[in-house]
Design a protein around this motif. Structure first.
Motif, short mmCIF file in Angstrom:
data_model
loop_
_atom_site.label_atom_id
_atom_site.label_comp_id
_atom_site.label_asym_id
_atom_site.label_seq_id
_atom_site.Cartn_x
_atom_site.Cartn_y
_atom_site.Cartn_z
N MET A 1 67.34 42.98 -3.18
CA MET A 1 68.57 43.27 -2.46
C MET A 1 69.09 44.66 -2.78
O MET A 1 69.53 45.39 -1.89
N MET A 2 69.04 45.05 -4.04
CA MET A 2 69.51 46.38 -4.44
C MET A 2 68.67 47.48 -3.80
O MET A 2 69.20 48.51 -3.40
N PHE A 3 67.36 47.25 -3.71
CA PHE A 3 66.51 48.24 -3.05
C PHE A 3 66.94 48.44 -1.60
O PHE A 3 67.07 49.57 -1.14
N MET A 4 67.18 47.35 -0.90
CA MET A 4 67.60 47.46 0.49
C MET A 4 68.98 48.11 0.61
O MET A 4 69.20 48.94 1.50
N LEU A 5 69.90 47.78 -0.28
CA LEU A 5 71.22 48.41 -0.25
C LEU A 5 71.14 49.91 -0.49
O LEU A 5 71.79 50.70 0.20
N VAL A 6 70.32 50.32 -1.44
CA VAL A 6 70.17 51.75 -1.73
C VAL A 6 69.53 52.47 -0.57
O VAL A 6 69.96 53.56 -0.18
N VAL A 7 68.51 51.89 0.03
CA VAL A 7 67.82 52.53 1.16
C VAL A 7 68.76 52.69 2.34
O VAL A 7 68.85 53.77 2.95
N PHE A 8 69.49 51.63 2.68
CA PHE A 8 70.40 51.73 3.83
C PHE A 8 71.59 52.64 3.53
O PHE A 8 72.06 53.36 4.42
#
Length: 103
Positions: free
Chosen positions: A19-26
């Motif tokens: 989830m953190m990876f997706m939050l950082v990417v977006f």
């Protein structure tokens, strides 16, 4: 420390890493389209793409090691390390990256 809570926290940290990876990417994508980004800012945001999810894995490993060493309940606080790092990422975006004046 209970073995069940260590297992549940470790599974939660692995899910949090995704989830953190997706939050950082977006977040990086949104900042890139609305703010003026310097090369240094870009390198900070790029490194956050790897360091924020990695901190989830590292904190899970630290808690497992502390459990095996017989640590107390305060060892569970290591599970908050990724949240602190992600908060720092958001603070950096808010304070140090200036919005683009053309928008």
């Amino acid at each position: 420390m209970a073995f069940g809570w260590v297992v549940a926290g470790t599974v939660g940290q692995f899910l949090l890493a995704y989830m953190m990876f997706m939050l950082v990417v977006f977040a990086f994508s949104a900042v890139g389209s609305t703010h003026r980004i310097s090369p240094f800012d870009s390198s900070v945001l790029d490194s956050a793409m790897y360091s924020v999810p990695a901190s989830c894995i590292v904190s899970a490993i630290v808690v497992i090691v502390l459990y095996r060493m017989g640590a107390g309940k305060l060892a569970y606080l290591w599970y908050t390390a990724p949240l602190v790092l992600f908060s720092g990422y958001l603070v950096y975006i808010r304070l140090f990256i200036e919005p683009d004046s053309n928008l």
